[in-house]
Design a protein around this motif. Structure first.
Motif, PDB file in Angstrom:
ATOM      1  N   THR A   1      -2.728  12.507   4.337  1.00  0.00           N
ATOM      2  CA  THR A   1      -3.811  12.710   3.383  1.00  0.00           C
ATOM      3  C   THR A   1      -4.514  14.020   3.694  1.00  0.00           C
ATOM      4  N   TYR A   2      -4.636  14.861   2.691  1.00  0.00           N
ATOM      5  CA  TYR A   2      -5.392  16.115   2.787  1.00  0.00           C
ATOM      6  C   TYR A   2      -6.116  16.312   1.465  1.00  0.00           C
ATOM      7  N   SER A   3      -7.333  16.809   1.539  1.00  0.00           N
ATOM      8  CA  SER A   3      -8.135  17.104   0.347  1.00  0.00           C
ATOM      9  C   SER A   3      -8.196  15.923  -0.612  1.00  0.00           C
ATOM     10  N   GLY A   4      -8.258  14.710  -0.040  1.00  0.00           N
ATOM     11  CA  GLY A   4      -8.390  13.513  -0.865  1.00  0.00           C
ATOM     12  C   GLY A   4      -7.111  13.053  -1.537  1.00  0.00           C
ATOM     13  N   VAL A   5      -5.967  13.665  -1.212  1.00  0.00           N
ATOM     14  CA  VAL A   5      -4.690  13.298  -1.814  1.00  0.00           C
ATOM     15  C   VAL A   5      -3.791  12.715  -0.726  1.00  0.00           C
ATOM     16  N   THR A   6      -3.280  11.510  -0.969  1.00  0.00           N
ATOM     17  CA  THR A   6      -2.358  10.875  -0.029  1.00  0.00           C
ATOM     18  C   THR A   6      -0.963  10.881  -0.630  1.00  0.00           C
ATOM     19  N   VAL A   7       0.006  11.287   0.164  1.00  0.00           N
ATOM     20  CA  VAL A   7       1.408  11.265  -0.241  1.00  0.00           C
ATOM     21  C   VAL A   7       2.221  10.648   0.890  1.00  0.00           C
ATOM     22  N   CYS A   8       3.380  10.127   0.542  1.00  0.00           N
ATOM     23  CA  CYS A   8       4.293   9.554   1.528  1.00  0.00           C
ATOM     24  C   CYS A   8       5.702  10.067   1.267  1.00  0.00           C
ATOM     25  N   GLY A   9       6.471  10.138   2.334  1.00  0.00           N
ATOM     26  CA  GLY A   9       7.879  10.499   2.205  1.00  0.00           C
ATOM     27  C   GLY A   9       8.101  11.981   1.998  1.00  0.00           C
ATOM     28  N   THR A  10       9.320  12.297   1.632  1.00  0.00           N
ATOM     29  CA  THR A  10       9.712  13.677   1.370  1.00  0.00           C
ATOM     30  C   THR A  10       9.347  14.015  -0.062  1.00  0.00           C
TER      31      THR A  10
ATOM     32  N   ARG B   1      -0.523  20.369   5.565  1.00  0.00           N
ATOM     33  CA  ARG B   1      -1.638  20.441   4.618  1.00  0.00           C
ATOM     34  C   ARG B   1      -1.247  21.260   3.392  1.00  0.00           C
ATOM     35  N   ALA B   2      -0.603  22.381   3.624  1.00  0.00           N
ATOM     36  CA  ALA B   2      -0.173  23.234   2.510  1.00  0.00           C
ATOM     37  C   ALA B   2       0.776  22.473   1.587  1.00  0.00           C
ATOM     38  N   GLU B   3       1.673  21.691   2.171  1.00  0.00           N
ATOM     39  CA  GLU B   3       2.626  20.924   1.368  1.00  0.00           C
ATOM     40  C   GLU B   3       1.903  19.964   0.420  1.00  0.00           C
ATOM     41  N   VAL B   4       0.942  19.225   0.943  1.00  0.00           N
ATOM     42  CA  VAL B   4       0.217  18.256   0.121  1.00  0.00           C
ATOM     43  C   VAL B   4      -0.626  18.982  -0.930  1.00  0.00           C
ATOM     44  N   GLU B   5      -1.368  19.995  -0.527  1.00  0.00           N
ATOM     45  CA  GLU B   5      -2.225  20.693  -1.472  1.00  0.00           C
ATOM     46  C   GLU B   5      -1.445  21.429  -2.554  1.00  0.00           C
ATOM     47  N   CYS B   6      -0.344  22.051  -2.171  1.00  0.00           N
ATOM     48  CA  CYS B   6       0.455  22.759  -3.179  1.00  0.00           C
ATOM     49  C   CYS B   6       1.158  21.775  -4.114  1.00  0.00           C
TER      50      CYS B   6
ATOM     51  N   GLN C   1       0.829  -1.207   0.000  1.00  0.00           N
ATOM     52  CA  GLN C   1       0.000   0.000   0.000  1.00  0.00           C
ATOM     53  C   GLN C   1       0.866   1.262   0.000  1.00  0.00           C
ATOM     54  N   GLN C   2       1.915   1.280   0.802  1.00  0.00           N
ATOM     55  CA  GLN C   2       2.810   2.440   0.834  1.00  0.00           C
ATOM     56  C   GLN C   2       3.510   2.610  -0.522  1.00  0.00           C
ATOM     57  N   TYR C   3       3.936   1.507  -1.106  1.00  0.00           N
ATOM     58  CA  TYR C   3       4.589   1.554  -2.416  1.00  0.00           C
ATOM     59  C   TYR C   3       3.629   2.096  -3.473  1.00  0.00           C
ATOM     60  N   ASP C   4       2.393   1.604  -3.445  1.00  0.00           N
ATOM     61  CA  ASP C   4       1.389   2.083  -4.401  1.00  0.00           C
ATOM     62  C   ASP C   4       1.155   3.584  -4.250  1.00  0.00           C
ATOM     63  N   THR C   5       1.133   4.068  -3.009  1.00  0.00           N
ATOM     64  CA  THR C   5       0.952   5.503  -2.756  1.00  0.00           C
ATOM     65  C   THR C   5       2.136   6.282  -3.315  1.00  0.00           C
ATOM     66  N   LEU C   6       3.348   5.807  -3.076  1.00  0.00           N
ATOM     67  CA  LEU C   6       4.546   6.487  -3.585  1.00  0.00           C
ATOM     68  C   LEU C   6       4.521   6.573  -5.112  1.00  0.00           C
ATOM     69  N   ILE C   7       4.112   5.480  -5.754  1.00  0.00           N
ATOM     70  CA  ILE C   7       4.025   5.479  -7.222  1.00  0.00           C
ATOM     71  C   ILE C   7       2.914   6.410  -7.694  1.00  0.00           C
ATOM     72  N   SER C   8       1.752   6.351  -7.042  1.00  0.00           N
ATOM     73  CA  SER C   8       0.619   7.144  -7.523  1.00  0.00           C
ATOM     74  C   SER C   8       0.810   8.648  -7.293  1.00  0.00           C
ATOM     75  N   GLN C   9       1.580   9.021  -6.273  1.00  0.00           N
ATOM     76  CA  GLN C   9       1.795  10.453  -6.047  1.00  0.00           C
ATOM     77  C   GLN C   9       2.669  11.068  -7.148  1.00  0.00           C
ATOM     78  N   CYS C  10       3.294  10.236  -7.960  1.00  0.00           N
ATOM     79  CA  CYS C  10       4.106  10.735  -9.068  1.00  0.00           C
ATOM     80  C   CYS C  10       3.266  11.481 -10.106  1.00  0.00           C
ATOM     81  N   ARG C  11       1.974  11.241 -10.124  1.00  0.00           N
ATOM     82  CA  ARG C  11       1.125  11.943 -11.106  1.00  0.00           C
ATOM     83  C   ARG C  11       1.137  13.445 -10.874  1.00  0.00           C
TER      84      ARG C  11
END
Length: 116
Positions: A75-84, A107-112, A35-45
């Protein structure tokens, strides 16, 4: 008996040294859950550096194994990210502006990262 203890000590030191060197130079992959790996890959979008480059970096740095409770996922505003997150200058400015307006840094980091 002393020879056996000396050899065993050298084996332990050699093993530890190789492991430490592998971790220090980045050759050892960081183990994360599926699950963490999938999140890391999907945040690349959302990556400004390019999706393919981001995915390559994830594949080079991580491997699927057991759950890593130290990996910072949020996770903020429906977006999940992991790591730096690798942020562009525009994204860093967005974070500064958002924090100045009262949004939490995380929150600002994820949303921006996702929407800027």
């Amino acid at each position: 008996m002393k020879k056996i203890a000396a050899v065993a000590g050298l084996v332990v030191l050699a093993t530890y040294g190789v492991t430490a060197a592998a971790l220090a130079d980045g050759t050892a992959k960081h183990e994360v859950s599926q699950q963490q790996y999938d999140t890391l890959i999907s945040q690349c979008r959302y990556a400004d550096q390019g999706k393919a480059k981001c995915r390559r970096a994830v594949k080079e740095m991580y491997r699927i194994g057991k759950f890593d409770k130290t990996l910072d996922c949020r996770t903020y505003s429906g977006v999940t990210v992991c790591g730096t997150l690798k942020l562009s200058e525009a994204e860093r400015q967005c974070i500064r502006d958002s924090v100045a307006e009262g949004l939490s840094y995380r929150r600002a980091e994820v949303e921006c990262y996702a929407f800027a």
